[in-house]
Design an enzyme around this catalytic site. Structure first.
Site, PDB file in Angstrom:
ATOM      1  N   GLU A 212      -1.430   0.678  -5.352  1.00 24.80           N
ATOM      2  CA  GLU A 212      -1.321   2.046  -5.984  1.00 24.80           C
ATOM      3  C   GLU A 212      -0.048   2.014  -6.972  1.00 24.80           C
ATOM      4  O   GLU A 212      -0.393   2.724  -8.009  1.00 24.80           O
ATOM      5  CB  GLU A 212      -1.210   2.844  -4.792  1.00 24.80           C
ATOM      6  CG  GLU A 212      -2.609   3.138  -3.968  1.00 24.80           C
ATOM      7  CD  GLU A 212      -2.556   2.087  -2.806  1.00 24.80           C
ATOM      8  OE1 GLU A 212      -3.400   1.939  -2.273  1.00 24.80           O
ATOM      9  OE2 GLU A 212      -1.623   1.272  -2.657  1.00 24.80           O
TER      10      GLU A 212
ATOM     11  N   ASN B 215       0.984  -1.112  -0.079  1.00 25.75           N
ATOM     12  CA  ASN B 215       0.109  -0.135   0.024  1.00 25.75           C
ATOM     13  C   ASN B 215       1.049   1.220  -0.005  1.00 25.75           C
ATOM     14  O   ASN B 215       1.861   1.259   0.526  1.00 25.75           O
ATOM     15  CB  ASN B 215      -0.949   0.151   1.218  1.00 25.75           C
ATOM     16  CG  ASN B 215      -1.724   1.275   1.235  1.00 25.75           C
ATOM     17  OD1 ASN B 215      -1.613   2.145   2.255  1.00 25.75           O
ATOM     18  ND2 ASN B 215      -2.438   1.569   0.487  1.00 25.75           N
TER      19      ASN B 215
ATOM     20  N   ASP C 135      -5.696  21.837   8.439  1.00 27.08           N
ATOM     21  CA  ASP C 135      -6.246  20.704   7.362  1.00 27.08           C
ATOM     22  C   ASP C 135      -6.795  21.647   6.297  1.00 27.08           C
ATOM     23  O   ASP C 135      -6.662  22.804   6.003  1.00 27.08           O
ATOM     24  CB  ASP C 135      -7.092  19.853   8.073  1.00 27.08           C
ATOM     25  CG  ASP C 135      -6.675  18.457   7.543  1.00 27.08           C
ATOM     26  OD1 ASP C 135      -6.711  18.290   6.536  1.00 27.08           O
ATOM     27  OD2 ASP C 135      -6.699  17.632   8.527  1.00 27.08           O
TER      28      ASP C 135
END
Length: 423
Positions: free
Chosen positions: A199, A136, A245
């Protein structure tokens, strides 16, 4: 990184700053002056590695990295996700200098005054499922705790699953962190694919089968300017945060897992340290854009004539979507809205328009809303729905109110709404 710059310097503006700039606050201030450019800070104070930012801060740059036009990104991504290519080419670490873990040698930025500390923001974390060995890759923010330790924010997705499996086995999880990757690889690492898929095989599809991986002790990773090796400790946590964020507001402090680094590999040939500015366009696009194929597929299952999907920058590439469809039945707009709102749980507001509206033009979207929406008939409201933890108005239980706007034409009277074509 050099390969990317050579390919892109003719098409995109590259700003080089030679003055000495502190990595504490000042670098962020400077980078924010050029929100759409590639910026290189050649002289970060106290470091001999330049800082680069803005590799993926426009759709045009991302499109060029994966060899398509910006309007075709969603289709190029969907194809790569559906047609991954196995990786056969490997490299050795001969082009790297390997040193003991010492994060003080890297120009890691402290971005804003209330931040919990210096943060790695562009690091792609590579790991393997401890049971199946499926690899991953995913981007995570990491707070510097010491020369050889980081706190990592992990949300419930693939890496979270891998770590919890290792934790249940009372084992640390081997990881590698790559900083300074080709934008095509960065984009692939943010794609939403099943947990049993890799990925990097999506990245290899972007790279037309030419992606090469470096063989580390326990993992394989793509070429990057800086690679950190280590383990996520199963039995240690630390306070992580505050951190700015996507919504340009502070995320709160949590107890998060700790990474123990074992070594650092730095490219011998003039490496760059890639920094992504929190809440900047690069952050928004890399986090949000990969959700567009997910929404597109969901809408397509309901409305096969969907044309395109866009998570808008004004909605932080996360909370607002625009969907273009070729309307065939009177209720298609509302069905598209329901499919979109359920496919991306963080999506808060969505607007559906006809294919004659350019969803990449906010003025054109507003035109559709102003001329094709009747408020009491074309707006749907869904209270108490699961929302985004990044939404400042979401309730403590994570719920919010979702709104869908059907800004499509009444097909029983299309002539009344069609734009005049001067051509």
């Amino acid at each position: 990184m050099k390969e990317f710059l050579k390919k892109f310097e003719k098409d995109f503006n590259v700003v080089e700053i030679d003055e000495e700039i502190s990595t504490v606050f000042d670098a962020t201030k400077m980078l924010n002056k050029y929100p759409r450019d590639i910026v290189i800070l050649n002289n970060p104070k106290g470091y001999n590695i330049p800082i680069i930012s803005g590799l993926c801060n426009t759709r045009e740059k991302i499109a060029k990295a994966i060899n398509c036009e910006k309007e075709e990104i969603i289709h190029r991504m969907t194809y790569a996700m559906d047609n991954p290519i196995k990786i056969k080419k490997t490299l050795k670490l001969s082009n790297y200098n390997t040193i003991e873990p010492d994060l003080d040698k890297l120009p890691i930025l402290t971005h804003f005054k209330k931040d919990g500390g210096a943060y790695i923001t562009s690091g792609v974390v590579f790991a393997k499922d401890p049971e199946t060995n499926v690899p991953n890759a995913s981007i995570h923010r990491m707070l510097v705790l010491s020369k050889d330790k980081l706190a990592i924010r992990i949300v419930p997705r693939n890496l979270y699953t891998y770590f919890n499996k290792a934790k249940n086995m009372k084992k640390d999880l081997d990881i590698a962190i790559a900083i300074g990757l080709n934008p095509a690889v960065l984009l692939a690492s943010t794609s939403s694919i099943p947990i049993d898929k890799d990925e990097m095989e999506v990245a290899n599809s972007f790279k037309e089968g030419n992606l090469k991986l470096l063989n580390l002790e326990n993992l394989r990773v793509p070429e990057a300017d800086i690679i950190l090796e280590g383990k996520i400790l199963y039995n240690e946590t630390a306070k992580e945060g505050p951190f700015v964020d996507l919504t340009n507001t502070y995320d709160h402090i949590r107890d998060e897992p700790v990474i123990q680094l074992t070594n650092i590999h730095i490219k011998k040939d003039n490496p760059y340290y890639h920094s992504i500015i929190p809440a900047g366009f690069e952050h928004k696009l890399l986090q949000g854009l990969p959700q567009e194929p997910r929404i597109y597929k969901s809408v397509k299952n309901t409305i096969p004539t969907v044309q395109n999907v866009l998570l808008t920058e004004g909605g932080c590439c996360w909370l607002h979507a625009a969907i273009a469809i070729e309307k065939q039945s009177q209720g298609d707009g509302k069905n598209a809205l329901l499919a979109a709102l359920s496919s991306h749980p963080s999506l808060k507001h969505a607007v559906v328009v006809d294919k004659d509206i350019n969803i990449f033009d906010s003025q054109d979207i507003e035109y559709a809303i102003s001329t094709r929406v009747k408020g009491d008939e074309d707006i749907i409201v869904v209270p108490n729905a699961r929302g985004s933890s990044l939404d400042p108005v979401a309730l403590p239980d994570g719920t919010t109110t979702k709104v869908g706007v059907d800004a499509t034409m009444d097909i029983s009277n299309k002539e009344k709404f069609e734009k005049v074509n001067l051509a």
